[in-house]
Structures are given as C-alpha cells and as structure tokens.
Design a protein around this motif. Sequence first.
Motif, PDB file in Angstrom:
ATOM      1  N   LYS A 134      17.854 -14.265  -7.787  1.00 16.08           N
ATOM      2  CA  LYS A 134      16.777 -15.031  -8.423  1.00 16.08           C
ATOM      3  C   LYS A 134      16.112 -14.233  -9.536  1.00 16.08           C
ATOM      4  O   LYS A 134      15.731 -14.777 -10.579  1.00 16.08           O
ATOM      5  CB  LYS A 134      15.733 -15.408  -7.351  1.00 16.08           C
TER       6      LYS A 134
ATOM      7  N   ASN B 210      23.266 -22.379   4.402  1.00 14.11           N
ATOM      8  CA  ASN B 210      22.292 -23.440   4.161  1.00 14.11           C
ATOM      9  C   ASN B 210      21.336 -23.542   5.348  1.00 14.11           C
ATOM     10  O   ASN B 210      20.110 -23.612   5.190  1.00 14.11           O
ATOM     11  CB  ASN B 210      23.050 -24.753   3.943  1.00 14.11           C
TER      12      ASN B 210
ATOM     13  N   HIS C 243      11.842 -25.657   1.077  1.00 10.55           N
ATOM     14  CA  HIS C 243      11.554 -26.155  -0.270  1.00 10.55           C
ATOM     15  C   HIS C 243      11.285 -27.641  -0.137  1.00 10.55           C
ATOM     16  O   HIS C 243      12.196 -28.472  -0.269  1.00 10.55           O
ATOM     17  CB  HIS C 243      12.741 -25.879  -1.199  1.00 10.55           C
TER      18      HIS C 243
ATOM     19  N   ASP D  99      13.688 -30.703   1.356  1.00 16.25           N
ATOM     20  CA  ASP D  99      15.116 -30.504   1.087  1.00 16.25           C
ATOM     21  C   ASP D  99      15.798 -29.838   2.283  1.00 16.25           C
ATOM     22  O   ASP D  99      15.351 -28.793   2.757  1.00 16.25           O
ATOM     23  CB  ASP D  99      15.310 -29.653  -0.164  1.00 16.25           C
TER      24      ASP D  99
ATOM     25  N   PHE E 132      21.530 -28.336   0.590  1.00 15.28           N
ATOM     26  CA  PHE E 132      21.539 -27.807  -0.770  1.00 15.28           C
ATOM     27  C   PHE E 132      22.617 -26.745  -0.905  1.00 15.28           C
ATOM     28  O   PHE E 132      23.137 -26.221   0.084  1.00 15.28           O
ATOM     29  CB  PHE E 132      20.169 -27.216  -1.145  1.00 15.28           C
ATOM     30  N   THR E 133      22.938 -26.439  -2.149  1.00 18.47           N
ATOM     31  CA  THR E 133      23.932 -25.406  -2.442  1.00 18.47           C
ATOM     32  C   THR E 133      23.238 -24.050  -2.517  1.00 18.47           C
ATOM     33  O   THR E 133      22.014 -23.960  -2.610  1.00 18.47           O
ATOM     34  CB  THR E 133      24.625 -25.682  -3.780  1.00 18.47           C
TER      35      THR E 133
ATOM     36  N   GLN F  74      23.422 -22.096  -5.031  1.00 19.49           N
ATOM     37  CA  GLN F  74      22.842 -21.977  -6.368  1.00 19.49           C
ATOM     38  C   GLN F  74      21.456 -22.583  -6.399  1.00 19.49           C
ATOM     39  O   GLN F  74      20.520 -22.023  -6.998  1.00 19.49           O
ATOM     40  CB  GLN F  74      23.742 -22.659  -7.407  1.00 19.49           C
ATOM     41  N   GLN F  75      21.274 -23.719  -5.736  1.00 19.24           N
ATOM     42  CA  GLN F  75      19.948 -24.318  -5.648  1.00 19.24           C
ATOM     43  C   GLN F  75      18.998 -23.416  -4.865  1.00 19.24           C
ATOM     44  O   GLN F  75      17.838 -23.248  -5.240  1.00 19.24           O
ATOM     45  CB  GLN F  75      20.041 -25.695  -4.977  1.00 19.24           C
ATOM     46  N   PHE F  76      19.509 -22.840  -3.783  1.00 17.59           N
ATOM     47  CA  PHE F  76      18.683 -21.940  -2.976  1.00 17.59           C
ATOM     48  C   PHE F  76      18.177 -20.770  -3.809  1.00 17.59           C
ATOM     49  O   PHE F  76      16.999 -20.401  -3.744  1.00 17.59           O
ATOM     50  CB  PHE F  76      19.499 -21.446  -1.776  1.00 17.59           C
TER      51      PHE F  76
ATOM     52  N   GLU G 174      17.721 -20.662  -7.004  1.00 21.31           N
ATOM     53  CA  GLU G 174      16.724 -21.147  -7.965  1.00 21.31           C
ATOM     54  C   GLU G 174      15.373 -21.387  -7.303  1.00 21.31           C
ATOM     55  O   GLU G 174      14.323 -21.160  -7.904  1.00 21.31           O
ATOM     56  CB  GLU G 174      17.232 -22.444  -8.603  1.00 21.31           C
ATOM     57  N   TRP G 175      15.382 -21.853  -6.075  1.00 20.54           N
ATOM     58  CA  TRP G 175      14.138 -22.217  -5.389  1.00 20.54           C
ATOM     59  C   TRP G 175      13.500 -21.055  -4.634  1.00 20.54           C
ATOM     60  O   TRP G 175      12.298 -21.081  -4.358  1.00 20.54           O
ATOM     61  CB  TRP G 175      14.413 -23.327  -4.370  1.00 20.54           C
TER      62      TRP G 175
END
Length: 463
Positions: A31, A265, A274, A277, A280-281, A283-285, A287-288
């Motif tokens: 991140k 996940n 988050h 949610d 999620f992937t 990549q999303q993790f 970002e968040w």
Amino acid sequence: MVRTRFAPSPTGYLHIGGVRTALFSWAYARKNQGQFVLRIEDTDLARSTEASVKAILDGMHWVGMDYDEGPFYQTRRFDRYKEVLQELIAAGHAYYDYTSKEELEAMRQEAEAKGEHFWYDRRWRPEEGKVLPAVPEGIAPVVRFKMPLEGETVWHDLVKGRIAIANHDLDDLILARADGTPTYNFCVVVDDFDMGITQVIRGDDHVNNTPKQINILKAMGAVVPEYAHLPMILNEKGAKMSKRRDAVSVVDYDRQGILPEALLNYLARLGWGHGDDEFFTMQQFIEWFDLKDVSPSASRFDHEKLLWLNAQHIKAADLNRLADSVRDRLQQKGIVVTDQPVLTEVIDLVRERVQDLNQLADECVYFYQKTTPTEKELSKHWDEEAPARMQRFAVRLGTLSQWDAESIHALFKPFCDAEGIKMGKLGMPLRLAVCGTAKTPSIDAVLALIGRDEVLRRLAESN
C-alpha cells in the motif's frame, strides 16, 4: 521507505495466524510502495528443522505473497550478533552475569515462598559505587541487558493505541546464553535495526516483548520502529486455535480445496474491514488496507464463512487454473480426464454448485466415468418402467441431427407427453442411467457435454 517483515520460527508448519500477520505486513508495504522482508528466526536449534523452513517457503508461495528481500536466516548472522553484543557491553548497556543455576533456583524458591513474581536480583549488574562479587571459577556467564530502573517505556501501538509499561516491571533480560548463543529478543532487535524495518506488525502475544526490544534499540542508538500488534484468532468455540483441534496449517486448507486467494480474503476480514465488503481481490485489499481499521479485539474463525467466500472465488477463478487443480484431484481418484468432454466446459457448468475444489472434482467425475447410484436414489427414482423408458428415449436421442443442449431439451416435452408422464419421471431416471447420480445440473446441458456416443452407450448398459 516503508519496510515491513514477516519473521516466522521454523518449528512446525506455517499456521493461519502467521499467514494473517504476513498478509497485513505485506499489504502495508505494498500500500505504501514499500518493501516486504522475509526472515526465518531459526535460533531455536533444537526445534528448528529444514522441513519446517520448507513448509514456510512453500506456504508463502502457495498463498502468493511475494517478498522483496530474503529469506534471511538468523543462524547465519551469529557473528553480527556477537559484534553488537560487545558494543553494548563496552558502552555499559549490558553486563556479564555469573549467577549459577543453583543461585537462580534459590531466588525462584524464595519468590514463590513470598508469593511474589520471580525476578533476577541484579547482583552482577554494575552500578556506580557498587562492589561486585568475585568472579567465580568454572561458571560461564550469560550476558544481560541493563534495563532502565525508573520511568516507563511508552509507544503508540498502531492497533492498540498508547501502551505504557513501568520499567521496574522489566527484568534484566538475557541477551546471550552461557554457550554464547544469542536470545530471541536480542536477535530480533539487531535484525530489525540492520534490515531497516520501519513497522513491526506481529501478533499481540509479542506485546510483552516490545518494551524490552524498544529499550535495547535505544541503547543501540537506533530509530525505534512503529509497532502494530494484531489480535488473536480464536476457533469457532472461542478458544485459542490448536493444531490438535483445528485445521490451522495452510497445507490443511490446500487439501480441503480452499483457493489461496479465498483464504487470504477471509483472513483479511478477521479483525479488519472495509465497510460491508466481503468478497474482494488482493489488489482491492491493498488499496483499502489501513492499520487504523484493524480491531484490537480477538476474532473468531468461521469455517462456513470461509467456504462461502471460497465458493465466490471459485465462480470468479480462471477456468484453466481450476482445470489444473481438478485434473490432479481426479487423477488421485484414478480417473483419467479425456479430451472429451472438455474439462473447462465441465467446470464452467458445475462450479456454481460447489464450495471447494474437492467438491468441484467430485462434480466432474460422472462426466468421465459413470458413478454408482445409491440405494436411496434408486428406490426413489428408478421404478420397473425406467429401463424400457430409457431405451425408448435413447431412440429419440439417436435421431438428433445436432447434439447440443437446446436440441436435447426440445425432446423432453414431446416424449413426456407421449409417455403420459411428468418431467421428473424422465429427468431423474435419465440422470441415474447416464451419470449414476440424481444430483446434476440441467440434464440437457450434462448430456450435451458428455457426448452422443457415450450417452447412448451408458443408456444401452442401463437396460
């Protein structure tokens, strides 16, 4: 630059608590465009094994967490630990302790008799104006750290908030044993310093080690990293997870048919969130992810929730990747996957029905090998009219000029009308005759995939 680390001890398997620690450390580094370091803390020579090291490396590879540096091994850094140890002794921050085992045992018994916590009495600790005992013969000394005697050791934990420990509650911990081998708390400090670790993210069972390590770092003149202590993972009964009671190794989840991204996940959601949610992937993790969103409370493992997430990831996974896994599982059952039907097409038809890869493989079996119906299914769906009816339907199937689900489906109503039966009287026996089970997806799609010749062959055998 942000630099985090994962530092497991190779004294067993890579367990899920360690995987979650690694996940949060990895995500924090990614991140913040930082670096993630893998370190193997193998100074426990009696318990560390090559097999355990391999299990850790294989586990990290399986879950797909890449590291930028490492693996570093503590056993290959003993010269560095000795160097720092001598620097601390020379600077007056550490000292030789010649206390015998018998003397330590006497201190322990005296403390127990008084109902007090056992502390080393610091008899060999150098102080201004203090006369130390004569150095005894035949006693190899340990090296102890001179812990501050007054004030507090304070840090702002990135998960738990402000933590303050009174220094008079900290013992003069041993930095090196009598045989010269360095201890855990000392090695960790030197490693974190040398490797430039900026955030130490680890389980909250290490909270008691943190004030000790902070004071050693200060004595070394090092910049103290930030600390984040993650809450414990409890089993479904609310007890600490145990390898004797719970599936806690990543290898266990692989065998159970859990996809690595589903496990990550799920572990991400244990103590972090988050919004609402759930699926999620990674990549999303990344970002968040923020450590401020990690709960300081323990999380309870929910296997049903893991299976639900795994089902979502199976639905979203690449078909060729699933096919590789299913093919291996079918081969273990002695089933050869032929070119027809195409395995990816089979998987695409049945994956909506499963929660794990083992179930997925089971759902694919009857496409390549007819299974044996259960007595319960036969008594419910196979009556005395079924054999002859299957042969009459086979004749109609044989007349099809085009073999696909739509053409097969178009035969159902006219046949049922001619036979004077409802669809269940055709569909269920047809499933048993061709597949060997009444539990299949839409039978027209199943027959289309199995293929004309094989379907007709199986129906002929059901007579």
